[in-house]
Structure formats: structure tokens, C-alpha cells
Design an enzyme around this catalytic site. Structure first.
Site, short mmCIF file in Angstrom:
data_model
loop_
_atom_site.label_atom_id
_atom_site.label_comp_id
_atom_site.label_asym_id
_atom_site.label_seq_id
_atom_site.Cartn_x
_atom_site.Cartn_y
_atom_site.Cartn_z
N GLN A 151 0.81 -1.22 0.00
CA GLN A 151 0.00 0.00 0.00
C GLN A 151 0.85 1.27 0.00
O GLN A 151 0.34 2.34 -0.29
CB GLN A 151 -0.97 -0.02 1.20
CG GLN A 151 -0.41 0.43 2.55
CD GLN A 151 0.46 -0.58 3.26
OE1 GLN A 151 1.35 -1.18 2.67
NE2 GLN A 151 0.28 -0.73 4.56
N GLY A 152 2.12 1.15 0.37
CA GLY A 152 3.00 2.30 0.23
C GLY A 152 3.46 2.96 1.52
O GLY A 152 3.90 4.11 1.48
N SER A 157 -7.38 -0.14 7.18
CA SER A 157 -7.10 1.14 6.51
C SER A 157 -6.52 2.15 7.48
O SER A 157 -6.76 3.36 7.34
CB SER A 157 -8.37 1.69 5.85
OG SER A 157 -8.94 0.74 5.00
N GLY A 184 -7.93 7.13 5.27
CA GLY A 184 -7.37 5.89 4.71
C GLY A 184 -8.21 5.47 3.53
O GLY A 184 -9.37 5.88 3.40
N VAL A 185 -7.65 4.61 2.68
CA VAL A 185 -8.38 4.26 1.45
C VAL A 185 -8.30 2.77 1.11
O VAL A 185 -9.00 2.29 0.22
CB VAL A 185 -7.89 5.12 0.27
CG1 VAL A 185 -6.53 4.64 -0.21
CG2 VAL A 185 -8.89 5.15 -0.87
N GLY A 186 -7.47 2.02 1.82
CA GLY A 186 -7.23 0.62 1.44
C GLY A 186 -8.50 -0.18 1.30
O GLY A 186 -8.71 -0.87 0.30
N GLU A 187 -9.35 -0.16 2.30
CA GLU A 187 -10.58 -0.94 2.23
C GLU A 187 -11.72 -0.20 1.53
O GLU A 187 -12.47 -0.81 0.75
CB GLU A 187 -10.98 -1.37 3.64
CG GLU A 187 -10.10 -2.52 4.10
CD GLU A 187 -9.97 -2.59 5.59
OE1 GLU A 187 -9.56 -1.57 6.18
OE2 GLU A 187 -10.27 -3.63 6.18
#
Ligand code: FES
Length: 964
Positions: A672-673, A712, A907-910
Site C-alpha cells: 500500500q506504500g 485502513s 485511509g483508502v485501502g478498504e
């Protein structure tokens, strides 16, 4: 991963332009020859079956899966691996483009992708050279998709890979620029900085769990249950071992000091090795440890294990019914009803609201079922353990090194300080590497043998034994006024949590909070149960149950919009949460509620997509075509971070004598970075270029506890910790320089490193210097240290689910455009439009990458992914989206800053994944007029639903005719 047994034959071949001679079994695989025989671990192994393409190399210029090529076939031939792409330190144009375009996330597929693309580019060059003028024709996207079609990527959604390849193909490489040296933008936060770990990913030098082990390490193989539920007895294992001289040990439950572990310490229910009883197919029963050839040549059926097979309770309904009939039939004595836990949110009075709704109120209700979904990360679980004195060192692929440390310590009966978890690079996780896998097994095996022990799981073993997305059986009812204002939402669901607790409590608790969607709903009742069964353990998978509940919720929003005669987007816009609103848990959202802004961004695309689909259908239906198109929209919200439970992260940053800064970054990178984002944030806080930040990455001996890479949370939680650490260091340096203490970040002196000094300049213009040579260093070599800890403020939920479960929420809306073949039952996604409120995009390229990857997984959830234990535990039968399955994606990053976030970020992962499946299903409904409620929508289910719908129409017509 069976190493060839006979190394007596010498094979001569050219590898990366050099002649090599290697003693290797000619019956072995080229992939093993490269990795084990030549140490070229840039060629990765994801399946050993030619399904994933991670091991793609060039053989005489053509791309091949190295795992399918016999070593002996390569004699006298030319092999090129990822290690052969760069010219010394200079990366190839393609490697540079991958970094520049954000085409590598976890990096495990990257070598295979690069090799496949290299073959295409070479072919294109050759074709061009053969033409008059020698100019290659521009490559089309279709050609790139075709060339990459054999390599699976679970992280990126492929689009940025395609962009990178096209950029090189059609600009001769020049357009990609040299992206590998980093840059120093004035404001690191918000910059499209190339990944700082990009070089190791595109050169294949990243070390994943299988890529490193101590010389002479023993091999460990787990023997697993072929039965979903059984009791067993072990026979004479000493005698068995005596007959197998290559075995150093046979390890059983009796060798495990504390044979229970879990995610939540109070629930420790899962044995490291089963003790007399197994509860799911694939559960580990014993370990064989020794020389790899000896261990792998053992026939599992020859082991002295006597099984007594019991009737398995694989579905929630069966498990509930069995326990209700006879609690003695419960799978764990402590949960006599087979219910692990319940979740609940009660707001207002749903029954009364529904009873007293106006006569013209609109009602909609549905039942929806989803199935097990496999994480399908390309890297199977791998690692090694070795005891050094009284300390245990484990090198392993994990999303959660600190939790692993504590649970391994508990299993071994030692203090956490005696365990060091050194995470390898992680070839994808998505929640699946939040649970322990190889860790405790390796620890016990290494303790028993007194030697280093390693293992690499093969694909079926990985899929059988690790966690899955919870299958859900859901029903819900929603009511709104005739004008379209939501009144009440009633939701009930059972989640099949499998044999052990894992993350079941989190799913059961997170879902009710989110069930009614990102809308103003005064009356909500949301009830969940996590049901224990004899199925695969269900755990964390990108969204913790919210993707499942959003499918039914967003279907109901469409149904109500239709009942009110409102456009689906406008219905959602009317009901969308906004700043100042209160959620069903009683939480007031004061800021950063960007859903309406997302819908505003999407509106033109939504209108275009819908009208395009309508006019397509009008045209083709007149011509008798079986194709129909549809557009669907869905919204989502997602609480950032763990649900209610403590969620802290700590980061430290030090100033070094060389004038550089060392960030001790424990936020585990899983693609994810975080190894780029955290330096960007700390550089912003320090006011220095990112180029001045070095890092020590997650290692429980070397970095502070930054918590799990899940929920996230890292950008929001660890990003805050990184920001606070940077500010703290500035404050410390200011104090060391004699400036009076200043609490406000804006009043802190600006830092500059020049001439062997730190130069500090206040906003008022006063300047002082600290000579680096004159400062004393601590034990780590830091001259000054800043530290930051952040724990999101939450309030526990009461018995009605009232409280503050998260400090902030991500919001998004997506539109899907699909084409359905009514005859074949196939669904093709044509375009996805995605607008996400991320608070602030710390690195827009990486943020978009997360959204693309989430969308690809959402397509899989909607249309193809279904794990069936014993039937689809490989990447041939278990389908995940390929490059050709992911359509163009248009992304908007909406920045509604979160006051609590680092520079406004959430956050944006999920969130990336949650809206995709419901948008696709709503699009399918528009295309066909049929509401699909059983996921995934495979061609067989699509056809069955169409046939059933046609039959229902026919029957209704017959009834009408009889009445008339
Ligand atoms: Fe492709 Fe992770 S970047 S699998």
C-alpha cells in the site's frame, strides 16, 4: 516446493547473457534451477502450476512460466530473468516506467509482469524493424492486455501496469523519465513521489518470505487433515521416524508449550497443532522436519494416524440447528450454541417507525447470500525460525509483526522480549496475513530440533489453511417516505466464521455499524452473528464484512429510489450523511464527510453511462441481440482503524551525524506504500526534502509498535505518529539550539542542513546553528530523536451499539457500466468511475493504485470468486480477475480534510473495494431487470436467475389471462 533430489547432472545454459553451468536434476523445474541452483530469487513462485505467471522468464526470447519448464529442456538455451533487465545500476525504460506509473505495489508479480512486457516490446521492435522504415507500429491496449494475460496481479488492478507498458511502447521509453532517484518537491505531502522501495521491486531484489533462509536450515512440512471434522489418534511416531532417517523430528501437539492462539487473547481457541480433534479440512495435525528431500518424499497416507470421521457442520444454518438440537454437538464447549459472538446497533425504534410509516411510504426487502472469498495473494506463506540462545528469531511474511511476537511468545511460554519478528517483504496480504500461519509452527519445530527451520507453503496448502472472507446470509428491509427520505433500516445477518475465532468478533461488530450505509436513517436495527462451523476459518479480508453488507444495502437503495421515481444518484444524494449529522451509533460527524462531493463528481459520468446503456439496449434489442448494458451506482462509508479497541501507533525519527534523518518505520509495507507515505509525512513535518529521510523498516527489535497494517489505519494512525515524531524532533532541535519552547507547529523554526550543521530559522527570522560534529550520539547513532504516538479517540459501544467506534470515516461512490450476455450469462465490466473522499491524498499515485486494486477485488467478489474447500484450492479453479477482466477506471480523489488526520488524510485501502460489487450488481439489474442476490454472479447463476425471472413473468401472464 519440492527441491529436486539429484544434483548430479550438469546443465549448461546462458542466463542473462552469461554462460552458466549448474548441477541440477534435469527433471526439476527451471524456476527451481534459477532460484536454488543459481540464487536468482527475482523469479518468484506463486503456484508451481503455471496459473499465476509470477515465475515468467524469457526462454530464447519467448515468455514462459519457469515452473512448467523442465531444467533439462534448458540445456544450451538462453534464459533472461528480471535480474537481466537493468544495465548495471541503470534500470531499463520499462522498469523506470513501472516505478513512475505506480505499476508495482507489493512487487511479487512485478518480475513476471516485466518479463511478459519485455517479450511483447521485443516482439513489437522486431516487427517494426522488419517493416520498411524500421518503425514499430504503436502497440494497442488490447495487445498489452493479451501479453500480460498470463500473469496475475492481486494488488494493482492492472491499469497502471498497462499504462506503464504503453508509455514505453509508444514513446520509445523517453516519456517515462528517470524515476528512480526520487525527487524533492517543496511540499512532500500531496506529491506524486515514485515509491521509495520501487527499485527493489522492479529488480527482483525484494526479499519475500521464501527468498532468504540460513544455510543448512531444515525443511518443515505440515501434515493436514483431509476431513472437515474428525477425531484422531496418533500411532507410534518414534518407529515411523526410525524408518525415515532423513527426518530430524516429528512434531505434535504434545511439543507445543501452550497450544492455543487467537487474534484476541481472551479467545485463544485455535491449536497450533490439532490435539485429538480437527475442525476444518486442512488443519495442521503434525509436522515433519528434516532434510527437504526426505520430508517431501514421505507419503502422508503412510503416517500412523487413525481417523474417526464425524458429520461436518459446514454451513451456518447446519451449525446453529445442530447446537440447538444438542449443545453437546457444539464445535467448542465454550460456545454451546455455535455462536462465537453477536453484534448489534439499535437506533430509534425500527418496529414503530415501520408500523407508523405513512400509507404511501415505500418499502423494500431482500435476502442476499455471499460465499467464501480467498485472499489469493500471489506470495504463499513462507519464512524461517531460529533460536539464538534463549531468543527466537522469525523471518516471515506478515501484516502484523507485533501481534505475531506476542502470540508466538504466548505459544512458546516465554516473554515477548525473547521473540524477534523480522518481516520479509510481503507479496500481498489484504487481511490474510493478519493471522499467524507458519510462525508458531516454525517456532516449535526449531525449538524441538535445535536448528533453523524453514518452510514455504504450496498454493493448495496456503488456500486450505488460511482465512477467507466471511460468507454471509443477510436479510434487510428499508423504508422511506414517498418523497424519498429514508425512515428505517432493519438488517439481520449470519456470518460463517469457520472453525476458529480469528477476526470473527471484528466482522460481527463492524457490520452493524455500517449496515445502513452512509445515509441519514433515524431508525436502525442491525443484528449479526458470527457462527462457528467446520468450514475454512473466516477472518479479515479488506473490509471486515462491510463489502458483503453493502451489497444488500445498496440494492435496497436502488429499489427504494425506483419506488419513489427518483434517479438512484439523486436518491442517495438526498439521503447522504453530511457534516453535523449523527450516525446510527449516536456519533456526531463534525467534519470530513465528503460523500455528497463524491456524488457531485460522479454525476456527469452516471448520467452519461445510464443514457449510453439505455440507447445501446434500445438499439440491440430491436436487432435481437443477446447483449444488454446497464449502469449501476453504489455508495459506501468505512470507519478508519480498529473498531473501538485501542489502536495506537508509535514512530520515532532521529537526526544522524551525516545530516540525514532516520525514520524508524514500523508501519508494515504490504504494497500500500507505507515505506513512501511515512517518509513523505515525516519530511513534511520536519520541513526537509524526502531525499533526506532514511528508514529502518518494521522489525520488532528495531522499530516501535506501529500496530497492524489493517483496517485502513496506517495512513491515518501511523501517519499521525510520523507527523508528531517529525514535529517533536524539530521541537527538540529548537530547544537544543536555545530557542524558547513553542507548542504550535507553525511557530517552530524551519530546518536546513548545510555545511555540517543544522540551521534553524524562526518565523521571525532569527537563525541559529547546531554543529553536527559537536552533538553526542545515542546507542543507535542518533544525535536527537523525535517521537510520536497516536491512538484514535473512540468511545466503546454500549449494549445498543451506541458510542464512537471510529475517529473518522472514508466515503466513496462508484459507478459501474456493464454488458450482460443474456444467452451465456456472462457479465463484462466496461468502465468503473470512482470518487473517493480520502481527506487528503498524501501521494495521489499510490492512492489511485489502492483504488484500482480494490476495484479489481470488488469485480472478483461480484462476478467470479468462490472458494470451496477441497474443490477450488488452486489458482486454476479459483478465478481472480486477470488483466482482461479489469476495465478502464476513472478516479477522482475528493479531499475533504479530516481535522484529526495527518495533514487531513484518512485511509483508502478498504474503502476502495466496498462500493464496486454493489455498483456492478445494480448495473446488472438495470441491464437485465433481474436482481441477483446470490454472489458471485457466475454465468450459471446469471442464467438461472434469467430463466427463473422469465418463468415468473410467464406465470404471472398466465394468471392474468385466467383472471381475464
Ligand atoms: Fe502485483 Fe502485488 S503488485 S501481486
Amino acid at each position: 516446493m519440492n527441491k529436486p533430489v539429484d544434483h548430479g547432472v550438469s546443465i549448461a545454459l546462458r542466463v542473462n547473457g552469461k554462460s552458466r553451468q549448474v548441477a541440477f536434476d534435469p527433471r526439476g523445474r527451471l524456476s527451481d534451477l534459477l532460484r536454488d541452483g543459481l540464487g536468482l530469487t527475482g523469479t518468484k513462485i506463486g503456484c508451481h502450476a503455471g496459473d499465476c505467471g509470477a515465475c515468467t522468464v524469457l526462454l530464447d526470447g519467448a515468455q514462459v512460466c519457469a515452473c512448467l519448464v523442465g531444467a533439462g529442456q534448458c540445456s544450451g538455451r538462453d534464459v533472461v530473468t528480471v535480474e537481466g533487465l537493468a544495465d548495471g545500476d541503470r534500470l531499463s525504460a520499462l522498469q523506470q516506467a513501472f516505478i513512475h506509473h505506480g505499476a508495482a505495489q507489493c512487487g511479487i508479480c512485478t518480475p513476471g509482469m516485466l518479463m511478459a512486457a519485455t517479450a511483447l516490446l521485443a516482439e513489437s521492435d522486431a516487427a517494426g524493424a522488419a517493416q520498411a522504415g524500421g518503425e514499430p507500429k504503436p502497440l494497442s491496449e488490447a495487445q498489452v492486455l493479451d501479453a500480460l494475460g498470463g500473469v496475475l496481479c492481486r494488488c494493482t488492478g492492472y491499469r497502471k501496469i498497462v499504462e506503464a507498458v504503453l508509455a514505453v511502447a509508444n514513446a520509445g521509453g523517453a516519456a517515462t523519465g528517470e524515476a528512480t532517484t526520487g525527487s524533492a518537491p517543496a511540499d512532500p505531502v500531496g506529491a506524486r513521489l515514485p515509491r521509495l522501495d520501487g527499485r527493489s521491486k522492479v529488480t527482483g531484489s525484494e526479499q519475500f518470505g521464501a527468498d532468504r533462509y540460513p544455510e543448512g536450515a531444515l525443511w518443515m512440512r505440515a501434515i493436514r487433515s483431509p476431513h472437515a471434522r474428525a477425531r484422531f489418534e496418533l500411532g507410534d511416531l518414534a518407529e515411523f521416524r526410525a524408518r525415515h532417517p532423513g527426518l530430524a523430528a516429528v512434531v505434535t501437539a504434545a511439543d507445543v508449550p501452550n497450544n492455543r492462539f487467537a487474534i484476541f487473547p481472551e479467545l485463544r481457541d485455535q491449536p497450533v497443532l490439532a490435539d485429538a480433534e480437527v475442525r476444518f479440512r486442512g488443519e495442521a495435525v503434525l509436522l515433519l522436519v528434516g532434510e527437504q528431500d526426505a520430508v517431501m518424499s514421505v507419503d502422508a497416507a503412510s503416517l500412523p494416524i487413525r481417523w474417526q470421521v464425524l458429520p461436518a457442520l459446514e454451513e451456518s444454518a447446519a451449525a446453529l440447528a445442530a447446537a440447538a438440537a444438542d449443545p453437546a454437538d457444539a464445535l467448542h464447549a465454550r460456545w454451546p450454541d455455535n455462536v462465537l459472538c453477536r453484534g448489534r446497533v439499535n437506533a430509534g425504534d425500527v418496529d414503530q417507525a415501520m408500523r407508523h410509516a405513512a400509507a404511501d411510504a415505500r418499502h423494500a426487502c431482500l435476502e442476499v447470500r455471499t460465499r467464501h472469498v480467498e485472499h489469493a495473494y500471489i506470495e504463499p506463506e513462507a519464512g524461517y525460525a531460529v533460536w539464538k540462545g534463549d531468543r527466537l528469531h522469525i523471518f516471515v511474511c506478515t501484516q502484523t509483526p507485533y501481534l505475531d511476537r506476542d502470540e508466538v511468545a504466548s505459544v512458546m511460554g516465554i516473554s515477548p522480549e525473547r521473540v524477534r519478528i523480522e518481516p520479509s517483504a510481503i507479496g500481498g496480504g489484504f487481511g490474510g496475513k493478519l493471522d499467524m500461519s507458519v510462525q508458531p509452527l516454525l517456532a516449535v519445530a526449531s525449538r524441538k530440533t535445535g536448528q533453523a527451520v524453514r518452510t514455504v507453503w504450496d498454493r493448495p496448502e496456503s488456500m486450505q489453511s488460511t482465512t477467507k472472507r466471511h460468507p454471509a446470509q443477510m436479510k434487510a428491509r428499508a423504508v422511506c417516505s414517498a418523497q424519498g427520505d429514508l425512515i428505517a433500516y432493519d438488517f439481520e445477518a449470519d456470518f460463517n466464521t469457520g472453525a476458529y475465532s480469528s477476526w470473527g468478533p471484528t466482522v460481527a461488530n463492524r457490520v452493524p455499524i455500517h449496515a445502513s450505509g452512509p445515509y441519514r436513517v433515524p431508525h436502525v436495527r442491525a443484528l449479526t452473528r458470527a457462527v462457528i462451523t467446520n468450514n475454512a476459518i473466516a477472518g479479515a479480508f479488506r473490509g471486515f464484512g462491510v463489502p458483503q453488507s453493502t451489497v444488500i444495502g445498496e440494492a435496497l437503495m436502488d429499489e427504494l429510489a425506483g419506488a419513489c421515481g427518483l434517479d438512484p444518484l439523486e436518491f442517495r444524494y438526498r439521503n447522504a450523511l453530511r457534516a453535523g449529522d449523527t450516525t446510527p451509533t449516536g456519533q456526531r460527524l463534525d467534519a470530513s464527510v465528503g460523500l455528497r462531493a463524491c456524488l457531485d463528481r460522479l454525476r456527469p459520468s452516471w448520467q452519461d453511462s445510464s443514457s449510453r446503456a439505455r440507447s445501446f439496449n434500445a438499439t440491440v434489442s430491436a436487432g435481437g441481440s443477446a447483449l444488454r448494458r446497464g449502469a449501476g451506482i453504489a455508495c459506501m462509508w468505512y470507519g478508519i482503524g480498529n473498531t473501538v479497541i485501542a489502536n495506537p501507533s508509535t514512530m520515532t525519527v532521529g537526526l544522524r551525524r551525516n545530516g540525514r534523518f532516520m525514520l524508524y518505520n514500523g508501519a508494515q509495507e504490504i504494497g500500500q506504500g507505507t515505506y513512501t507515505i511515512m517518509p513523505q509525512i515525516v519530511a513534511q513535518a520536519l520541513g526537509v526534502p524526502v531525499d533526506l529521510i532514511d528508514q529502518i523498516h518494521g522489525d520488532t527489535d528495531a522499530t516501535e509498535d506501529a500496530g497492524k497494517s489493517s483496517a485502513s489505519r496506517q495512513t491515518f494512525v501511523s501517519g499521525n505518529a510520523a507527523m508528531l515524531a517529525g514535529l517533536d524532533l524539530r521541537r527538540s532541535l529548537a530547544a537544543m539550539a536555545g530557542f524558547s519552547e513553542c507548542a504550535e507547529a507553525a511557530a517552530l523554526p524551519v530546518l536546513r542542513i548545510a555545511g555540517g550543521s543544522v540551521i534553524l530559522r524562526t518565523p521571525a527570522g532569527e537563525e541559529r546553528r547546531l554543529q553536527l560534529a559537536a552533538l553526542a550520539a545515542d546507542h543507535r547513532g542518533d544525535l536527537a530523536v523525535g517521537s510520536g504516538t497516536f491512538n484514535p479517540p473512540t468511545v466503546p459501544l454500549d449494549e445498543n451499539g451506541q458510542g464512537v467506534p471510529y475517529a473518522t470515516y472514508g466515503f466513496a461512490a462508484q459507478v459501474a457500466e456493464v454488458e450482460v450476455d443474456l444467452e451465456l450469462g456472462t457479465v463484462k465490466t466496461l468502465h468503473i468511475y470512482a470518487a473517493h473522499d480520502v481527506g487528503r491524498a498524501i501521494n495521489p499515485t499510490l492512492t489511485e493504485g489502492q483504488i484500482h486494486g480494490g476495484i479489481a477485488q470488488g469485480i472478483g467478489l461480484a462476478l467470479m470468486e468462490e472458494y470451496v474447500s477441497g474443490r477450488t484450492d488452486n489458482l486454476h479453479d479459483y478465478l481472480i480477475p486477470t488483466a482482461g477482466d479489469v476495465p478502464p477506471i476513472t478516479t477522482w480523489l475528493v479531499e475533504d480534510p479530516e481535522p484529526l488526520g495527518p495533514y487531513g488524510a484518512k485511509g483508502v485501502g478498504e474503502p476502495a473495494l466496498v462500493a464496486t460489487a454493489p455498483a456492478i450488481l445494480n448495473a446488472v439489474q438495470m441491464a437485465t431487470g433481474v436482481r441477483l442476490t446470490d454472489l458471485p454472479v457466475t454465468p450459471a447463476r446469471m442464467r438461472a436467475a434469467l430463466v427463473a425471472a422469465a418463468a415468473a413473468v410467464e406465470q404471472a401472464g398466465a394468471c392474468r389471462a385466467r383472471r381475464d
